[in-house]
Design a protein around this motif. Structure first.
Motif, short mmCIF file in Angstrom:
data_model
loop_
_atom_site.label_atom_id
_atom_site.label_comp_id
_atom_site.label_asym_id
_atom_site.label_seq_id
_atom_site.Cartn_x
_atom_site.Cartn_y
_atom_site.Cartn_z
N LEU A 242 0.81 -1.21 0.00
CA LEU A 242 0.00 0.00 0.00
C LEU A 242 0.85 1.26 0.00
O LEU A 242 0.31 2.37 0.06
CB LEU A 242 -0.92 0.02 1.22
N HIS A 243 2.18 1.09 -0.05
CA HIS A 243 3.12 2.21 -0.06
C HIS A 243 3.03 3.04 1.22
O HIS A 243 3.27 4.24 1.20
CB HIS A 243 2.88 3.12 -1.28
N GLU A 244 2.71 2.39 2.34
CA GLU A 244 2.70 3.10 3.61
C GLU A 244 4.07 2.93 4.26
O GLU A 244 4.68 1.86 4.19
CB GLU A 244 1.58 2.58 4.51
N THR A 245 4.53 3.98 4.89
CA THR A 245 5.92 4.01 5.31
C THR A 245 6.23 3.14 6.52
O THR A 245 7.34 2.66 6.67
CB THR A 245 6.32 5.46 5.66
N ILE A 246 5.26 2.93 7.39
CA ILE A 246 5.54 2.18 8.61
C ILE A 246 4.25 1.53 9.10
O ILE A 246 3.18 2.13 9.00
CB ILE A 246 6.12 3.10 9.71
N PHE A 247 4.37 0.32 9.61
CA PHE A 247 3.17 -0.26 10.20
C PHE A 247 3.44 -1.09 11.43
O PHE A 247 2.58 -1.80 11.90
CB PHE A 247 2.35 -1.07 9.18
N MET A 285 14.83 -6.26 8.38
CA MET A 285 13.85 -5.32 8.93
C MET A 285 13.12 -4.59 7.81
O MET A 285 11.90 -4.40 7.87
CB MET A 285 14.53 -4.31 9.85
N LYS A 286 13.85 -4.16 6.81
CA LYS A 286 13.24 -3.43 5.70
C LYS A 286 12.38 -4.36 4.85
O LYS A 286 11.26 -4.03 4.48
CB LYS A 286 14.33 -2.77 4.85
N ALA A 291 10.35 -1.68 7.92
CA ALA A 291 10.84 -0.75 8.92
C ALA A 291 11.26 0.56 8.27
O ALA A 291 11.76 0.58 7.15
CB ALA A 291 12.02 -1.36 9.68
N SER A 292 11.08 1.64 8.99
CA SER A 292 11.54 2.94 8.51
C SER A 292 13.05 3.05 8.75
O SER A 292 13.62 2.36 9.60
CB SER A 292 10.82 4.07 9.23
#
Length: 315
Positions: A242-247, A285-286, A291-292
């Motif tokens: 969803l192209h969200e930066t962090i969840f 992590m990425k 992860a940011s």
């Protein structure tokens, strides 16, 4: 029959029941808007209440669309729906149109051209569970003052939380015309059919989201809570799509990294990793948790230049 056999039978029966509930509906969707470049639309609690009421009224105008949950953020929206794709898009168009009128009437400058929806089809029970969990965690991750059961601007707090059904409410039909105008944000106070309940100036999510049906996709409350708190890889995968930066919240991310350290390197925490291993964990992590760069830098104690070289911020 041994206890373990009984437990296995119970598990199979519960899963089968969930599958049957999943098959009751067709054409499941995760409707979402992209918040990366969107303007801040909801700048106060009053704005958020208005957004909630508009979403609620619009959903009630589409009885052929089944809404299971949603979460409203200050510049984007997530909804889990079942129904015809075109009708889901028409529902969003109504929400967008009514929001645009509210912003115009109140002098709120918002570029609504960036507020557009995408629909991702959900084709399996487990995917539906993951998407519901993802939506119900959205506000919690963005707001350190909230849990998934205290974020007000969505339906997530209602899952397996029967105490909320005892909130004192007023029926919309019993309200004065002035009160109805406040709820509708319009002189037109006609409302779709349905038992619309209002608490503190806001239509209750349970009036337009079928919480009971959504809960039926999980074996029980324990299963829901376990999914809510432990499926980090699934959260990261959905966030990336969803192209969200962090969840994953910082505290959860640290716990996930500690488990990763033990699994891969037999050490208890990232402080015990070698420099080379920290780079590999950063990549995990990425890749696995979305992860940011800030989280990677903070948890692994890597310098900013190294992290930005591994994961260019504009990439």
């Amino acid at each position: 029959m041994m206890k373990n056999d009984l437990d296995a039978v119970s598990f199979r029966d519960l899963e089968w029941s969930c599958e049957l509930n999943f098959k009751k509906y067709s054409n499941y969707w995760h409707l979402y808007t992209d918040g990366r470049d969107a303007d801040i639309m909801f700048r106060s609690a009053e704005d958020m209440k208005t957004g909630m009421n508009i979403i609620g009224l619009c959903c009630l105008y589409f009885p052929d669309i089944k809404a299971f949950t949603f979460e409203l953020m200050n510049n984007h929206l997530h909804m889990i729906l079942a129904g015809d794709r075109k009708r889901c898009e028409a529902l969003f168009d109504m929400i967008k149109g009514r929001l645009a009128k509210y912003f115009t009437r109140n002098g709120i400058i918002v570029n609504m051209h960036k507020f557009n929806c995408e629909l991702i089809e959900i084709t399996s029970l487990q995917s539906l569970r993951n998407e519901i969990i993802y939506v119900n965690r959205n506000g919690y991750v963005a707001r350190p003052d909230c849990t998934p059961f205290s974020y007000m601007w969505g339906a997530g707090a209602w899952f397996f939380n029967p105490i909320l059904s005892h909130l004192p409410y007023v029926r919309f039909e019993d309200m004065t015309v002035r009160e109805k105008r406040q709820i509708c944000r319009s002189n037109d106070v006609t409302a779709p059919t349905g038992d619309i309940k209002v608490f503190d100036g806001m239509i209750l999510p349970a009036c337009f989201c079928d919480i009971e049906a959504a809960e039926s996709f999980f074996r029980n409350a324990h299963h829901y809570f376990q999914q809510l708190t432990r499926k980090f890889e699934a959260y990261g995968e959905i966030a990336s799509r969803l192209h969200e930066t962090i969840f994953i919240a910082d505290e959860e991310m640290y716990s996930a990294v500690c488990m990763l350290c033990m699994k891969l390197y037999d050490v208890k925490n990232p402080a015990q990793l070698t420099p080379k291993d920290r780079i590999e964990v950063a990549r995990k992590m990425k890749q696995d948790y979305n992860a940011s760069n800030r989280q990677i830098k903070s948890i692994l104690k890597l310098d900013k230049a190294t992290v930005d070289q591994l994961f260019p911020p504009d990439a």
